[in-house]
Design an enzyme around this catalytic site. Structure first.
Site, PDB file in Angstrom:
ATOM      1  N   TRP A 193      -3.893   5.662   0.934  1.00 55.18           N
ATOM      2  CA  TRP A 193      -3.631   5.965  -0.483  1.00 55.18           C
ATOM      3  C   TRP A 193      -3.578   4.670  -1.290  1.00 55.18           C
ATOM      4  CZ3 TRP A 193       1.636   5.911  -2.991  1.00 55.18           C
ATOM      5  CH2 TRP A 193       2.546   5.108  -2.282  1.00 55.18           C
ATOM      6  N   ASP A 194      -3.412   3.554  -0.592  1.00 51.86           N
ATOM      7  CA  ASP A 194      -3.408   2.239  -1.236  1.00 51.86           C
ATOM      8  C   ASP A 194      -4.608   2.094  -2.168  1.00 51.86           C
ATOM      9  OD1 ASP A 194      -2.099   2.304   1.261  1.00 51.86           O
ATOM     10  OD2 ASP A 194      -2.259   0.158   1.570  1.00 51.86           O
ATOM     11  N   GLN A 238      -8.029  -0.910  10.482  1.00 48.17           N
ATOM     12  CA  GLN A 238      -9.332  -0.284  10.708  1.00 48.17           C
ATOM     13  C   GLN A 238     -10.331  -0.388   9.547  1.00 48.17           C
ATOM     14  OE1 GLN A 238      -6.576   2.992  11.989  1.00 48.17           O
ATOM     15  NE2 GLN A 238      -8.427   3.602  13.070  1.00 48.17           N
ATOM     16  N   GLU A 296       7.795   6.005   4.746  1.00 45.53           N
ATOM     17  CA  GLU A 296       7.306   6.506   6.043  1.00 45.53           C
ATOM     18  C   GLU A 296       8.372   6.611   7.126  1.00 45.53           C
ATOM     19  OE1 GLU A 296       3.867   4.186   7.164  1.00 45.53           O
ATOM     20  OE2 GLU A 296       2.580   5.477   5.966  1.00 45.53           O
ATOM     21  N   LYS A 339      11.856   2.880   3.547  1.00 45.70           N
ATOM     22  CA  LYS A 339      10.933   1.788   3.814  1.00 45.70           C
ATOM     23  C   LYS A 339      10.399   1.182   2.520  1.00 45.70           C
ATOM     24  CE  LYS A 339       6.638   0.747   6.279  1.00 45.70           C
ATOM     25  NZ  LYS A 339       5.469   1.287   6.984  1.00 45.70           N
ATOM     26  N   GLN A 340      10.105   2.037   1.538  1.00 40.83           N
ATOM     27  CA  GLN A 340       9.394   1.550   0.352  1.00 40.83           C
ATOM     28  C   GLN A 340       9.676   2.453  -0.839  1.00 40.83           C
ATOM     29  OE1 GLN A 340       6.044   2.907   2.954  1.00 40.83           O
ATOM     30  NE2 GLN A 340       4.894   2.610   1.075  1.00 40.83           N
TER      31      GLN A 340
HETATM   32  C1  BGC Z   1       2.838   1.830   4.354  1.00 40.86           C
HETATM   33  C2  BGC Z   1       1.876   2.815   3.737  1.00 40.86           C
HETATM   34  C3  BGC Z   1       0.551   2.145   3.528  1.00 40.86           C
HETATM   35  C4  BGC Z   1       0.041   1.528   4.806  1.00 40.86           C
HETATM   36  C5  BGC Z   1      -1.227   0.731   4.608  1.00 40.86           C
HETATM   37  C6  BGC Z   1       2.241   1.267   5.628  1.00 40.86           C
HETATM   38  O1  BGC Z   1       3.086   0.302   6.142  1.00 40.86           O
HETATM   39  O2  BGC Z   1       4.071   2.452   4.627  1.00 40.86           O
HETATM   40  O3  BGC Z   1       2.384   3.283   2.498  1.00 40.86           O
HETATM   41  O4  BGC Z   1      -0.371   3.076   3.054  1.00 40.86           O
HETATM   42  O5  BGC Z   1       1.010   0.655   5.332  1.00 40.86           O
HETATM   43  O6  BGC Z   1      -1.011  -0.303   3.710  1.00 40.86           O
END
Ligand code: BGC
Length: 767
Positions: free
Chosen positions: A337-338, A332, A479, A593-594
């Site tokens: 938070w990126d 979008q 996430e 996930k991360q």
């Molecule tokens: C990530 C988020 C990130 C978003 C946009 C998601 O896949 O888990 O941390 O903010 O993508 O990049």
């Protein structure tokens, strides 16, 4: 994986694709994007259309066409071209195998070049374009046809409004016109829901080729010119300019577009190109990172820096950096938070004005954040998980889809992923440390800090049995695990945000009492609230390292099934399945996930190396890196631990995510392709905070360098509190040279030993 399967290295700024792979079209479009923070024109051929993901995404054109996704609109394509020679359509169309095409991209100046040769005759198409930094509304193009023996060509030029849209059609009410005296045409349209007028203009001049006849063809969504051109010396050479304006840019977008179209024609392609280059030269003077010893890595670093730069709407203080920049409509065109944690660090220490503008965007969107807090029963500012122009939450409640049952998944990114708010406070603090720009904090930042503190105050729960404040029912960076309690990352960030709100509250009380009073009146801030922030910051529950030095990601995490991503892959019924909430394969396991606890470490250097190492070793095998945000953060910590080769492995993972298209373009039924701008910004961090070990905190600026064997030397520039300096790091030596123009001496430490350098002075430290 070998990069040669995807591209060739032409030199350390230029990438080449020798022949097109149809499977990769969606990635070429993103990777070879011409952009300037205002628009992003995808790396597609002139004869392609929406089926080949041609698009030009325009900032500040939010519209919702499907009742679910508010996204940026694409402009009609003014570079669209059809070439007919002796009744044959000349062009490289997927599946037809009529031409061979080579693509070149220059990341220094954002120049896309294509050279195609016909397999049936000798005809060649050459085309070059760039999105200008001198005039953000302009894409300049030089288009040539060579070896036209049968010297008459029918060209179909014009503006094609039948465009690729991800979620519903945005543009309607098309109106096109052609001014034959000036060789300018335009197409005006309107977004269906938000009623933004979008004007796309085209001006052109044949430098070679005589126009014999022009016929205007107005279609419902497009305007075309059918031009019979006589080649000159077997050649047609055309300069043209695509100009885009919206009614959010200026009151009279049509007038502005026509003026620019005319002016661009006056100047001609070469002059326009030089003007663009001058601006890029200045940018690279500040932002380039030089890598000696590995040309592939050098090119990849510049690819990432380029994409982080063109994703940022540096020209405005009211627009976000999109998680996919302006490479497509996915995510979008909006900030996550990126923006603060991944994209901004590079600008904080280079083009600080850009960092300030982006932070001001958070100021201007405070009302959106206030509304979100209020709607969910909280106080203060709860920033949107997906934030567009107004700051209202754009993240739909049903984000992913269960690909097996077809059911919608109620994800809670929008209402439970609260860390975006303290992340913004964190970055205001870093901006302040990097720039000492107290005026920004007093005039803008403080209101954000106080409203975020207010929100956090209303979000924590006091647990009387533990005598601690807790944060329950939330999502951390990982996430996959929704609805958890006390996510370590979020709890630490919360404390930090509260402390910084208090710090500036008292600083303003002492040094800017009137401004504080004004602000308190403006937002009705009371003393008792400030006292509460103090109490919470002292008593918030902060998960501590256990007997194994491990920090639990959230309450009960260690009780979950202990396995890894490879095992979970085997459990998938459909490879498109979403791994997370509510019942995805990762949910009841420790697979994340991360980076999450590791993300805490990259932001806060408050734990001992033993703790870092224990957690890195524990979480690393349990991290899927299902988000492109993850590898760069692991790299930073690996480097901090002196594990330069592991950091390098993560560099490879992160730097080539887009270049080797390792991430999926579709997940859980949702298109998430495009440039991973957070990974792009992460590369800057990986090198500066990782290999150079640069960090700033209240003690000042410091370095803890370590370099991987694959590189001979890295070199970069930084701007710290208006003092500029140059750093080079090789296998044996760390050198820091202060810029000749510095007014003050620069103080810093390397491996905890303190140094001071005056202007033009250099310090060399043997490693
Ligand atoms: C990530 C988020 C990130 C978003 C946009 C998601 O896949 O888990 O941390 O903010 O993508 O990049």
């Amino acid at each position: 994986m070998n990069h040669e399967d995807f591209f060739k290295i032409k030199d350390d700024w230029n990438l080449q694709i020798e022949s097109l792979d149809e499977e990769q079209l969606v990635h070429y479009g993103s990777n070879l994007l011409c952009g300037n923070g205002y628009l992003g024109y995808r790396g597609t051929l002139e004869e392609w259309g929406k089926e080949q993901y041609q698009a030009c995404v325009i900032t500040d054109t939010y519209d919702m066409a499907d009742g679910k996704w508010r996204e940026l609109s694409n402009s009609p394509n003014a570079l669209t071209t059809e070439v007919m020679v002796a009744g044959e359509n000349i062009g490289d169309f997927p599946g037809q195998n009529k031409m061979t095409t080579e693509l070149d991209f220059n990341y220094k100046y954002g120049v896309f070049k294509r050279i195609s040769e016909s397999k049936n005759n000798n005809i060649e198409i050459f085309s070059e374009r760039f999105a200008s930094y001198d005039n953000l509304h302009l894409i300049a193009n030089n288009y040539q046809l060579k070896n036209i023996e049968n010297d008459e060509v029918e060209l179909k030029l014009g503006i094609n409004g039948d465009i690729w849209d991800l979620n519903g059609t945005h543009l309607e009410n098309f109106r096109g016109e052609y001014n034959s005296n000036k060789n300018i045409l335009y197409l005006k349209a309107e977004t269906g829901e938000s009623k933004i007028t979008l004007v796309t203009a085209l001006s052109f001049r044949f430098k070679k080729g005589k126009i014999k006849n022009v016929k205007v063809e107005n279609e419902k969504k497009s305007i075309y010119l059918l031009i019979n051109v006589e080649a000159e010396s077997d050649k047609i050479d055309l300069d043209r300019n695509m100009i885009v304006y919206s009614s959010n840019d200026v009151d009279a977008p049509l007038k502005a577009a026509l003026i620019d179209a005319d002016e661009a024609l006056e100047l001609g392609y070469q002059k326009l190109k030089e003007k663009n280059q001058t601006i890029w030269d200045k940018k690279w003077e500040l932002m380039d990172i030089k890598i000696k010893g590995n040309i592939l890595d050098q090119l990849a670093v510049r690819f990432n820096l380029y994409h982080n730069i063109i994703a940022a709407p540096a020209h405005s203080d009211r627009l976000p950096i999109g998680a996919r920049g302006l490479s497509c409509q996915a995510y979008q065109g909006s900030a996550f938070w990126d923006q603060e944690i991944f994209n901004l660090p590079m600008f904080l220490y280079t083009e600080t004005e850009t960092a300030k503008n982006i932070l001001k965007y958070r100021y201007h969107t405070l009302n959106g954040a206030r509304k979100k807090a209020k709607d969910l029963g909280y106080d203060g500012a709860f920033y949107a998980w997906i934030s567009g122009k107004s700051g209202k939450e754009l993240c739909p409640s049903f984000f992913f889809k269960d690909v097996i049952s077809g059911r919608k998944i109620r994800n809670h990114f929008n209402d439970w992923q609260i860390h975006v708010s303290p992340d913004i406070s964190y970055t205001i603090w870093k901006y302040y440390l990097a720039t000492k720009d107290i005026d920004f904090v007093v005039d803008y930042g403080s209101e954000i800090l106080f409203e975020v503190a207010r929100f956090l105050h209303s979000r924590v729960h006091y647990n009387q049995y533990k005598d601690k404040y807790e944060i329950i029912r939330l999502l951390g960076p990982d996430e996959y695990h929704e609805n958890v309690d006390n996510n370590a990352f979020t709890n630490y960030q919360t404390q930090f945000a509260l402390k910084k709100a208090l710090y500036f509250y008292y600083k303003m009380e002492n040094e800017y009492p009137e401004k504080l009073l004004d602000l308190k009146n403006k937002i009705d801030l009371t003393e008792s609230e400030v006292t509460a922030w103090q109490q919470i910051s002292e008593k918030i529950y902060l998960p501590q390292p256990d007997e194994n030095r491990l920090i639990e990601q959230f309450d009960g995490y260690f009780d979950l099934e202990d396995t890894n991503a490879e095992v979970l892959k085997e459990r998938l019924i459909d490879k498109e399945e979403y791994w997370g909430w509510p019942n995805g394969v990762a949910v009841f396991t420790q697979v994340i996930k991360q980076a999450d606890v590791i993300q805490l470490f990259t932001l806060h250097d408050i734990f001992s190396e033993d703790v870092l190492a224990a957690n890195y070793d524990y979480y690393e095998p349990r991290t899927q890196h299902g988000s492109s945000l993850s590898p760069s953060q692991y790299a930073v910590i690996a480097a901090r631990l002196g594990r330069a080769e592991e950091a390098y492995d993560y560099f490879k993972k992160s730097a080539f995510i887009d270049l080797m298209s390792t991430n999926k373009a579709v997940s859980g039924g949702t298109f998430i392709g495009g440039v991973h701008t957070a990974a792009a910004g992460g590369i800057w961090q990986l090198i500066i905070n990782g290999f150079a070990g640069m960090k700033i905190d209240r003690k000042g600026l410091s370095f803890k360098p370590v370099l991987c064997q694959e590189w001979e030397e890295i070199e970069f520039k930084l701007n710290y509190q208006a003092k500029k300096f140059n750093v080079t790091l090789d296998q044996n030596m760390f050198k820091l040279k202060a810029a000749a123009g510095n007014d003050e001496a620069l103080e810093f430490s390397i491996f905890e030993k303190e140094y001071t350098v005056d202007a033009a002075e250099e310090i060399k430290i043997e490693l």
